[in-house]
Design an enzyme around this catalytic site. Structure first.
Site, PDB file in Angstrom:
ATOM      1  N   ASP A  13       0.884  -1.168   0.000  1.00 18.74           N
ATOM      2  CA  ASP A  13       0.000   0.000   0.000  1.00 18.74           C
ATOM      3  C   ASP A  13       0.921   1.216   0.000  1.00 18.74           C
ATOM      4  O   ASP A  13       1.425   1.614   1.050  1.00 18.74           O
ATOM      5  CB  ASP A  13      -0.883  -0.033   1.259  1.00 18.74           C
ATOM      6  CG  ASP A  13      -1.886   1.114   1.266  1.00 18.74           C
ATOM      7  OD1 ASP A  13      -2.108   1.723   0.216  1.00 18.74           O
ATOM      8  OD2 ASP A  13      -2.440   1.384   2.348  1.00 18.74           O
ATOM      9  N   GLU A  74      -1.162  -1.279  -4.671  1.00 20.13           N
ATOM     10  CA  GLU A  74      -2.447  -0.594  -4.837  1.00 20.13           C
ATOM     11  C   GLU A  74      -2.294   0.540  -5.843  1.00 20.13           C
ATOM     12  O   GLU A  74      -1.326   1.292  -5.821  1.00 20.13           O
ATOM     13  CB  GLU A  74      -2.959  -0.040  -3.501  1.00 20.13           C
ATOM     14  CG  GLU A  74      -4.365   0.531  -3.659  1.00 20.13           C
ATOM     15  CD  GLU A  74      -5.124   0.605  -2.346  1.00 20.13           C
ATOM     16  OE1 GLU A  74      -5.397  -0.457  -1.755  1.00 20.13           O
ATOM     17  OE2 GLU A  74      -5.424   1.723  -1.908  1.00 20.13           O
ATOM     18  N   ASP A 147      -2.934   0.091   9.379  1.00 23.13           N
ATOM     19  CA  ASP A 147      -2.875   0.514   7.978  1.00 23.13           C
ATOM     20  C   ASP A 147      -2.137  -0.499   7.103  1.00 23.13           C
ATOM     21  O   ASP A 147      -2.220  -0.436   5.873  1.00 23.13           O
ATOM     22  CB  ASP A 147      -2.310   1.928   7.818  1.00 23.13           C
ATOM     23  CG  ASP A 147      -0.912   2.063   8.388  1.00 23.13           C
ATOM     24  OD1 ASP A 147      -0.408   1.099   8.969  1.00 23.13           O
ATOM     25  OD2 ASP A 147      -0.335   3.149   8.236  1.00 23.13           O
TER      26      ASP A 147
END
Lengths: 189, 189
Positions: A13, A74, A147
């Site tokens: 990410d 991502e 996260d």
């Protein structure tokens, strides 16, 4: 049925200050096991070229230690927050570069694809994604740091979408695929 | 007056298919000399991770051959063409990363800053920028390839803006700075 080794996916990410990273092993029957979850950080006070070098260095160390077979990142969109999108796009470029330099195939997936793959719902919220990731990986608690759960979701999405693309149409599911589909339905209740 | 070596600036106009690259030596009196101009390409048919690795490899080879003291990269904006902006942002991340990994300071400049520094006019068109770059570098013809002229302009912009920031206010110009300011005015006629 031929035995295939599990697919080891590094999900990333991307972010300039924090890159979530998650590694999972996904078996041919689509069951998944947690290998690693964490964050690669860069010092917000450092110069941009040093921050990107720190991210590249952290990602290379992870790849060299855990030897994933594929990297999933991502996808970043230009229309998001303009103040951070450029740093995020640059970090995603670094993630893809590091994969390319290690000879690993890389792929990108949109946030909607990731949420849909993991929760069955493209607009799932962060907590729903975390809860499903924990369930899929049979963790006793939500993956931490929070996260970095997104990075695990990206890795799972990649393994399953790739598997789905290679799989026969639903009318001709193998027993293992049918078992998986059932398990997925149960997990979504 | 103390003698300082020229500043060798690598300017990069980032792009996924073509990265314009230009290297100039800029003396303390702000006169500039062309060292190198060209393009680092990546194969549009290759995978994104391979394309970024090709760009990194091309930029590293240039740095190792020409040993610039600083790297200047054109700043990318999110509001530009959304179809190409992500590739451009990723390429700019690679350019900054390569600088950081070689221990070189890097800076970014906006297109407007670059045009203003080179032509005196922030909305100058591509041909005006090319013509001024040729004039400043005392070239007999416009720099080729044409799109790499932007990279030379970025390099010149960086050297001059850096110099200007370090220079005293205009009332206290050194003789060399005054001579340069006069030459600049003449060149803009």
């Amino acid at each position: 049925m031929t035995r295939r080794p599990p697919l080891r996916v590094l999900g990333i990410d991307p972010g300039l200050t924090r890159c979530g990273v998650g590694i999972v092993d996904v078996a041919p029957d689509r069951s998944a096991t947690l290998v690693y979850v964490g964050v690669v950080r860069s010092d917000a006070g450092a110069r941009i070229e040093e921050r990107l070098a720190a991210i590249a260095s952290g990602l290379r160390a992870l790849i060299d230690e855990h030897r994933p077979t594929v990297v999933a990142v991502e996808r970043v969109f230009a229309q998001h927050n303009r103040q951070t999108v450029m740093g995020t796009a640059q970090a995603s470029g670094i993630a893809l570069l590091v994969a390319g330099e290690r000879g690993l195939p890389a792929a990108t997936h949109t946030p909607t694809e990731v949420k849909a793959a993991v929760t069955g719902y493209g607009s799932a919220d962060k907590l729903q994604v975390q809860a499903m990731v924990a369930r899929i990986l049979r963790l006793d608690e939500l993956p931490k740091p929070a996260d970095a759960a997104d990075a695990l979701a990206i890795a799972l999405c990649h393994a399953w979408r790739g598997g789905a693309a290679a799989a026969p149409a639903s009318g001709t599911l193998t027993p293992a695929q049918r078992a998986w589909a059932d398990a997925e339905r149960l997990a979504r209740r």
